[in-house]
Scaffold this active site. Structure first.
Site, mmCIF file in Angstrom:
data_model
loop_
_atom_site.group_PDB
_atom_site.id
_atom_site.type_symbol
_atom_site.label_atom_id
_atom_site.label_comp_id
_atom_site.label_asym_id
_atom_site.label_seq_id
_atom_site.Cartn_x
_atom_site.Cartn_y
_atom_site.Cartn_z
ATOM 1 N N GLU A 120 -0.333 1.384 -5.618
ATOM 2 C CA GLU A 120 -0.105 0.267 -4.669
ATOM 3 C C GLU A 120 -0.015 -1.078 -5.835
ATOM 4 O O GLU A 120 -0.877 -1.313 -6.629
ATOM 5 C CB GLU A 120 -1.362 0.003 -3.873
ATOM 6 C CG GLU A 120 -1.538 1.240 -3.165
ATOM 7 C CD GLU A 120 -2.806 1.055 -2.317
ATOM 8 O OE1 GLU A 120 -3.284 0.062 -1.849
ATOM 9 O OE2 GLU A 120 -3.455 2.203 -2.006
ATOM 10 N N HIS B 271 0.749 -1.080 -0.123
ATOM 11 C CA HIS B 271 0.034 0.012 0.155
ATOM 12 C C HIS B 271 0.644 1.351 0.019
ATOM 13 O O HIS B 271 0.845 2.045 1.047
ATOM 14 C CB HIS B 271 -0.960 0.029 1.396
ATOM 15 C CG HIS B 271 -1.884 0.929 1.426
ATOM 16 N ND1 HIS B 271 -2.073 2.085 0.712
ATOM 17 C CD2 HIS B 271 -2.644 1.359 2.528
ATOM 18 C CE1 HIS B 271 -2.975 2.703 1.330
ATOM 19 N NE2 HIS B 271 -3.355 2.344 2.350
HETATM 20 O O1 TA6 Z 1 -5.349 1.125 -0.818
HETATM 21 C C1 TA6 Z 1 -6.565 1.842 -0.566
HETATM 22 C C2 TA6 Z 1 -7.425 1.935 0.429
HETATM 23 O O2 TA6 Z 1 -7.656 0.519 0.645
HETATM 24 C C3 TA6 Z 1 -8.505 2.787 0.442
HETATM 25 O O3 TA6 Z 1 -9.859 2.290 0.201
HETATM 26 C C4 TA6 Z 1 -8.755 3.348 2.086
HETATM 27 O O4 TA6 Z 1 -9.464 2.622 2.842
HETATM 28 C C5 TA6 Z 1 -7.241 3.483 2.121
HETATM 29 O O5 TA6 Z 1 -6.652 2.192 1.507
HETATM 30 C C6 TA6 Z 1 -7.024 3.708 3.667
HETATM 31 O O6 TA6 Z 1 -5.393 3.523 3.856
HETATM 32 P P1 TA6 Z 1 -4.970 3.729 5.133
HETATM 33 O O7 TA6 Z 1 -3.314 3.517 5.281
HETATM 34 O O8 TA6 Z 1 -5.290 4.785 5.988
HETATM 35 O O9 TA6 Z 1 -5.318 2.374 6.200
#
Ligand code: TA6
Length: 307
Positions: free
Chosen positions: A283, A186
Protein backbone atom coordinates in the site's frame (compact mmCIF):
# COMPACT_ATOMS: atom_id res chain seq x y z
CA UNK A 1 -19.20 -10.48 -13.07
CA UNK A 2 -22.18 -9.53 -15.25
CA UNK A 3 -21.68 -6.43 -17.39
CA UNK A 4 -24.69 -4.39 -18.43
CA UNK A 5 -24.37 -1.05 -20.24
CA UNK A 6 -26.36 1.71 -18.61
CA UNK A 7 -26.63 4.68 -20.95
CA UNK A 8 -28.45 7.31 -18.91
CA UNK A 9 -30.29 6.19 -15.83
CA UNK A 10 -28.88 4.36 -12.85
CA UNK A 11 -30.74 2.65 -10.07
CA UNK A 12 -29.60 2.91 -6.47
CA UNK A 13 -28.06 6.34 -6.78
CA UNK A 14 -29.28 9.39 -4.99
CA UNK A 15 -30.56 12.32 -7.06
CA UNK A 16 -27.39 14.35 -6.96
CA UNK A 17 -25.41 11.38 -8.19
CA UNK A 18 -27.94 10.51 -10.87
CA UNK A 19 -27.80 14.03 -12.26
CA UNK A 20 -24.05 14.19 -12.23
CA UNK A 21 -23.69 10.65 -13.48
CA UNK A 22 -26.20 11.20 -16.30
CA UNK A 23 -24.41 14.41 -17.19
CA UNK A 24 -21.18 12.54 -17.57
CA UNK A 25 -22.81 9.81 -19.63
CA UNK A 26 -24.24 12.38 -22.07
CA UNK A 27 -21.01 14.34 -22.17
CA UNK A 28 -19.03 11.24 -22.86
CA UNK A 29 -21.49 10.20 -25.57
CA UNK A 30 -21.01 13.60 -27.21
CA UNK A 31 -17.27 13.56 -26.87
CA UNK A 32 -17.09 9.84 -27.64
CA UNK A 33 -14.75 8.80 -24.88
CA UNK A 34 -13.53 5.50 -26.22
CA UNK A 35 -13.06 2.74 -23.70
CA UNK A 36 -15.01 4.31 -20.81
CA UNK A 37 -18.30 2.54 -20.12
CA UNK A 38 -20.68 2.85 -17.21
CA UNK A 39 -22.15 -0.48 -16.27
CA UNK A 40 -24.02 -2.18 -13.48
CA UNK A 41 -21.73 -4.37 -11.41
CA UNK A 42 -22.19 -6.85 -8.59
CA UNK A 43 -25.13 -5.97 -6.34
CA UNK A 44 -26.37 -3.59 -9.06
CA UNK A 45 -23.75 -1.10 -7.97
CA UNK A 46 -22.60 1.30 -10.68
CA UNK A 47 -19.09 0.86 -11.92
CA UNK A 48 -16.90 2.34 -14.62
CA UNK A 49 -15.21 -0.10 -16.97
CA UNK A 50 -12.07 1.10 -18.73
CA UNK A 51 -10.91 -0.79 -21.80
CA UNK A 52 -7.62 0.06 -23.46
CA UNK A 53 -7.18 -0.42 -27.20
CA UNK A 54 -4.32 -2.77 -26.27
CA UNK A 55 -6.75 -5.18 -24.59
CA UNK A 56 -6.23 -4.42 -20.88
CA UNK A 57 -9.27 -3.65 -18.71
CA UNK A 58 -10.00 -2.05 -15.35
CA UNK A 59 -13.17 -1.58 -13.32
CA UNK A 60 -13.90 1.00 -10.65
CA UNK A 61 -16.93 0.92 -8.35
CA UNK A 62 -18.30 4.36 -7.55
CA UNK A 63 -19.04 3.04 -4.08
CA UNK A 64 -15.70 3.73 -2.41
CA UNK A 65 -14.10 4.88 -5.67
CA UNK A 66 -12.66 1.39 -5.56
CA UNK A 67 -10.61 -0.02 -8.43
CA UNK A 68 -11.54 -3.69 -8.12
CA UNK A 69 -9.96 -5.17 -11.21
CA UNK A 70 -6.93 -4.58 -13.45
CA UNK A 71 -6.79 -7.18 -16.18
CA UNK A 72 -3.96 -7.66 -18.63
CA UNK A 73 -4.64 -8.44 -22.27
CA UNK A 74 -5.56 -12.11 -22.00
CA UNK A 75 -7.67 -11.60 -18.90
CA UNK A 76 -5.29 -12.18 -15.94
CA UNK A 77 -6.40 -9.98 -13.03
CA UNK A 78 -3.53 -8.55 -10.99
CA UNK A 79 -5.80 -7.23 -8.23
CA UNK A 80 -7.68 -9.30 -5.66
CA UNK A 81 -11.16 -9.00 -4.23
CA UNK A 82 -11.76 -11.10 -1.14
CA UNK A 83 -14.41 -13.83 -1.33
CA UNK A 84 -16.07 -12.27 1.73
CA UNK A 85 -16.43 -8.89 -0.03
CA UNK A 86 -19.97 -7.57 -0.05
CA UNK A 87 -21.46 -5.24 -2.64
CA UNK A 88 -24.43 -3.95 -0.69
CA UNK A 89 -22.96 -0.72 0.71
CA UNK A 90 -23.27 -2.10 4.23
CA UNK A 91 -19.49 -2.14 4.46
CA UNK A 92 -16.58 -1.17 2.23
CA UNK A 93 -15.67 -3.46 -0.66
CA UNK A 94 -12.96 -5.73 0.75
CA UNK A 95 -10.35 -5.85 -1.94
CA UNK A 96 -9.04 -4.12 -5.00
CA UNK A 97 -7.67 -0.71 -4.35
CA UNK A 98 -9.68 0.98 -1.59
CA UNK A 99 -9.07 4.50 -0.31
CA UNK A 100 -8.16 5.10 3.30
CA UNK A 101 -9.08 8.76 3.88
CA UNK A 102 -9.01 10.95 5.94
CA UNK A 103 -7.45 8.48 8.33
CA UNK A 104 -5.26 5.44 7.77
CA UNK A 105 -5.94 4.32 11.33
CA UNK A 106 -6.20 3.37 14.03
CA UNK A 107 -7.36 6.79 15.20
CA UNK A 108 -10.23 9.01 16.21
CA UNK A 109 -12.70 7.93 13.52
CA UNK A 110 -13.51 4.58 11.92
CA UNK A 111 -10.48 2.54 10.80
CA UNK A 112 -9.44 3.68 7.29
CA UNK A 113 -11.84 6.65 7.34
CA UNK A 114 -14.99 7.09 5.28
CA UNK A 115 -13.89 7.50 1.64
CA UNK A 116 -14.15 3.78 0.98
CA UNK A 117 -17.77 3.65 2.03
CA UNK A 118 -19.18 6.69 0.27
CA UNK A 119 -20.41 7.14 -3.29
CA UNK A 120 -17.96 8.91 -5.54
CA UNK A 121 -19.20 10.47 -8.77
CA UNK A 122 -17.79 10.68 -12.27
CA UNK A 123 -16.77 14.21 -13.23
CA UNK A 124 -14.74 13.65 -16.39
CA UNK A 125 -13.67 11.08 -18.92
CA UNK A 126 -11.19 11.49 -21.73
CA UNK A 127 -8.80 9.71 -24.04
CA UNK A 128 -5.10 10.32 -23.70
CA UNK A 129 -3.17 8.96 -26.67
CA UNK A 130 -6.11 6.64 -27.25
CA UNK A 131 -6.17 5.27 -23.71
CA UNK A 132 -9.15 5.70 -21.38
CA UNK A 133 -9.01 8.06 -18.40
CA UNK A 134 -11.76 8.72 -15.87
CA UNK A 135 -11.88 11.19 -12.98
CA UNK A 136 -14.02 10.57 -9.90
CA UNK A 137 -14.87 13.05 -7.20
CA UNK A 138 -15.78 12.82 -3.53
CA UNK A 139 -16.92 15.78 -1.46
CA UNK A 140 -17.98 16.29 2.13
CA UNK A 141 -21.56 15.38 2.95
CA UNK A 142 -23.48 15.22 6.21
CA UNK A 143 -22.27 11.61 6.57
CA UNK A 144 -18.58 12.61 6.43
CA UNK A 145 -19.16 15.83 8.40
CA UNK A 146 -20.61 13.81 11.27
CA UNK A 147 -17.20 12.11 11.63
CA UNK A 148 -14.87 14.81 10.35
CA UNK A 149 -16.34 18.29 10.16
CA UNK A 150 -14.43 19.73 7.22
CA UNK A 151 -15.17 20.72 3.65
CA UNK A 152 -12.97 18.85 1.17
CA UNK A 153 -12.81 17.70 -2.41
CA UNK A 154 -11.03 14.51 -3.49
CA UNK A 155 -10.38 14.08 -7.21
CA UNK A 156 -9.23 10.65 -8.29
CA UNK A 157 -8.01 10.15 -11.84
CA UNK A 158 -7.52 6.60 -13.12
CA UNK A 159 -5.59 6.01 -16.34
CA UNK A 160 -5.30 2.65 -18.08
CA UNK A 161 -2.49 1.81 -20.49
CA UNK A 162 -1.43 -1.42 -22.19
CA UNK A 163 0.66 -2.64 -19.27
CA UNK A 164 -0.08 -0.19 -16.48
CA UNK A 165 -2.77 1.44 -14.44
CA UNK A 166 -2.04 4.85 -12.92
CA UNK A 167 -3.85 6.94 -10.38
CA UNK A 168 -3.65 10.54 -9.26
CA UNK A 169 -5.31 11.59 -6.02
CA UNK A 170 -5.78 15.29 -5.32
CA UNK A 171 -7.18 16.41 -1.97
CA UNK A 172 -8.25 20.05 -1.66
CA UNK A 173 -9.28 21.91 1.45
CA UNK A 174 -12.56 23.63 0.47
CA UNK A 175 -13.19 24.74 4.06
CA UNK A 176 -12.47 28.07 5.70
CA UNK A 177 -10.36 26.40 8.38
CA UNK A 178 -7.24 24.22 8.10
CA UNK A 179 -7.37 20.44 8.39
CA UNK A 180 -4.96 17.51 8.43
CA UNK A 181 -5.33 13.90 7.36
CA UNK A 182 -3.56 10.60 6.76
CA UNK A 183 -4.34 8.41 3.78
CA UNK A 184 -3.44 5.28 1.82
CA UNK A 185 -4.27 3.26 -1.26
CA UNK A 186 -4.89 -0.08 0.43
CA UNK A 187 -4.00 -2.19 -2.62
CA UNK A 188 -4.83 -5.89 -2.60
CA UNK A 189 -2.70 -7.75 -5.19
CA UNK A 190 -3.48 -11.28 -6.34
CA UNK A 191 -0.60 -13.43 -5.12
CA UNK A 192 0.60 -16.82 -4.03
CA UNK A 193 1.59 -15.70 -0.56
CA UNK A 194 4.35 -18.27 -0.09
CA UNK A 195 6.11 -17.06 -3.25
CA UNK A 196 5.36 -13.34 -2.94
CA UNK A 197 8.04 -10.80 -2.07
CA UNK A 198 8.77 -7.07 -2.20
CA UNK A 199 12.11 -5.51 -3.15
CA UNK A 200 13.21 -1.97 -2.37
CA UNK A 201 12.43 -1.54 1.33
CA UNK A 202 15.87 -2.31 2.80
CA UNK A 203 17.01 0.44 5.18
CA UNK A 204 13.55 1.92 5.77
CA UNK A 205 12.43 2.71 9.30
CA UNK A 206 9.56 0.42 10.25
CA UNK A 207 6.55 0.63 12.52
CA UNK A 208 5.51 -2.94 13.10
CA UNK A 209 1.82 -3.18 14.04
CA UNK A 210 2.29 -6.79 15.05
CA UNK A 211 1.51 -7.56 17.86
CA UNK A 212 -0.16 -4.27 18.89
CA UNK A 213 -1.54 -1.96 16.17
CA UNK A 214 -2.01 0.83 18.72
CA UNK A 215 1.62 0.68 19.87
CA UNK A 216 3.71 -0.13 16.79
CA UNK A 217 7.28 -1.28 17.39
CA UNK A 218 9.99 0.86 15.80
CA UNK A 219 12.69 -0.89 13.80
CA UNK A 220 14.59 -0.94 10.54
CA UNK A 221 14.19 -3.26 7.55
CA UNK A 222 17.36 -5.29 7.00
CA UNK A 223 16.15 -7.54 4.21
CA UNK A 224 16.71 -6.98 0.49
CA UNK A 225 13.67 -9.09 -0.23
CA UNK A 226 10.72 -8.92 2.15
CA UNK A 227 8.51 -12.00 2.22
CA UNK A 228 5.21 -12.93 3.88
CA UNK A 229 6.00 -16.00 6.01
CA UNK A 230 3.11 -15.38 8.44
CA UNK A 231 1.05 -12.47 9.74
CA UNK A 232 2.47 -9.19 8.39
CA UNK A 233 1.25 -5.68 9.25
CA UNK A 234 4.09 -3.22 8.95
CA UNK A 235 4.53 0.44 7.98
CA UNK A 236 7.70 1.47 6.14
CA UNK A 237 8.49 5.16 6.60
CA UNK A 238 10.08 7.23 3.82
CA UNK A 239 9.92 4.33 1.41
CA UNK A 240 11.43 4.71 -2.06
CA UNK A 241 9.45 5.92 -5.07
CA UNK A 242 9.78 2.53 -6.74
CA UNK A 243 9.21 -0.96 -5.39
CA UNK A 244 8.98 -4.35 -7.08
CA UNK A 245 6.39 -6.90 -6.10
CA UNK A 246 6.89 -10.49 -7.20
CA UNK A 247 3.38 -11.86 -6.81
CA UNK A 248 4.54 -15.49 -6.79
CA UNK A 249 2.29 -16.10 -9.77
CA UNK A 250 4.85 -15.29 -12.45
CA UNK A 251 4.53 -11.49 -12.51
CA UNK A 252 6.79 -8.75 -11.22
CA UNK A 253 4.80 -5.56 -10.73
CA UNK A 254 6.61 -2.24 -10.52
CA UNK A 255 4.96 0.10 -8.05
CA UNK A 256 6.01 3.70 -8.63
CA UNK A 257 4.74 6.71 -6.77
CA UNK A 258 5.17 10.40 -6.21
CA UNK A 259 4.33 11.93 -2.85
CA UNK A 260 3.06 8.72 -1.28
CA UNK A 261 5.97 8.81 1.13
CA UNK A 262 5.30 5.58 3.03
CA UNK A 263 4.47 1.94 2.31
CA UNK A 264 2.40 -0.60 4.22
CA UNK A 265 2.67 -4.37 3.84
CA UNK A 266 -0.19 -6.49 5.12
CA UNK A 267 -1.17 -10.12 5.03
CA UNK A 268 -3.64 -11.35 7.66
CA UNK A 269 -2.45 -14.98 7.63
CA UNK A 270 -4.86 -17.15 9.66
CA UNK A 271 -6.98 -14.14 10.67
CA UNK A 272 -8.57 -14.53 7.23
CA UNK A 273 -8.05 -18.21 6.69
CA UNK A 274 -10.28 -18.47 3.63
CA UNK A 275 -8.07 -16.40 1.33
CA UNK A 276 -4.86 -15.15 2.95
CA UNK A 277 -2.85 -17.41 0.63
CA UNK A 278 -4.22 -15.62 -2.42
CA UNK A 279 -3.22 -11.99 -1.85
CA UNK A 280 -0.79 -9.54 -0.34
CA UNK A 281 -1.38 -5.86 0.30
CA UNK A 282 1.35 -3.44 -0.74
CA UNK A 283 0.00 0.00 0.00
CA UNK A 284 1.21 3.45 -0.87
CA UNK A 285 0.47 5.54 2.20
CA UNK A 286 0.92 8.91 3.83
CA UNK A 287 1.32 8.14 7.51
CA UNK A 288 2.64 11.51 8.65
CA UNK A 289 -0.23 14.00 8.72
CA UNK A 290 -0.75 16.24 5.70
CA UNK A 291 -1.79 19.75 6.76
CA UNK A 292 -3.81 21.83 4.33
CA UNK A 293 -4.77 25.45 4.77
CA UNK A 294 -8.00 26.61 3.08
CA UNK A 295 -7.72 26.28 -0.73
CA UNK A 296 -4.52 24.26 -0.53
CA UNK A 297 -4.22 20.89 -2.24
CA UNK A 298 -2.12 17.75 -1.89
CA UNK A 299 -1.47 15.50 -4.89
CA UNK A 300 0.02 12.01 -5.06
CA UNK A 301 0.40 9.60 -7.96
CA UNK A 302 0.83 5.87 -8.26
CA UNK A 303 1.66 3.71 -11.25
CA UNK A 304 1.35 -0.06 -11.24
CA UNK A 305 3.03 -1.65 -14.23
CA UNK A 306 4.35 -4.94 -15.41
CA UNK A 307 8.13 -5.03 -15.65
O1 TA6 B 1 -3.58 -1.69 5.74
C1 TA6 B 1 -3.34 -2.66 6.71
C2 TA6 B 1 -4.51 -2.65 7.66
O2 TA6 B 1 -4.69 -1.36 8.20
C3 TA6 B 1 -4.35 -3.70 8.74
O3 TA6 B 1 -3.90 -3.16 9.97
C4 TA6 B 1 -5.73 -4.31 8.85
O4 TA6 B 1 -6.50 -3.57 9.72
C5 TA6 B 1 -6.21 -4.20 7.45
O5 TA6 B 1 -5.71 -3.00 6.95
C6 TA6 B 1 -7.72 -4.30 7.28
O6 TA6 B 1 -8.05 -4.20 5.94
P1 TA6 B 1 -9.54 -4.25 5.45
O7 TA6 B 1 -9.49 -4.15 3.96
O8 TA6 B 1 -10.11 -5.55 5.93
O9 TA6 B 1 -10.25 -3.10 6.10
Amino acid sequence: MASVSIPLSLPNLNLRRVNRFSGMASASANRATTGVKITEGVGNLPRVVLTSPHGSEAEIYLYGGCLTSWKLPGGKDLLFVRPDAVFDKKKPISGGLPHCFPQFGPGAIQQHGFARNMDWSVVNSENVEGDPVVTLELKDEPYSRAMWDFGFQALYKVMLNAKSVSTELKITNTDSKPFSFTTALHTYFSAAVTGASVKGLKGCKTLNKDPDPKNPLEGQEERDVVTFPGFVDCIYLDAPAELHLDNGLGDVITIKNSNWTDTVLWNPHLQIEACYKDFVCVENAKIGRVHLEPSESWVATQQLSLS
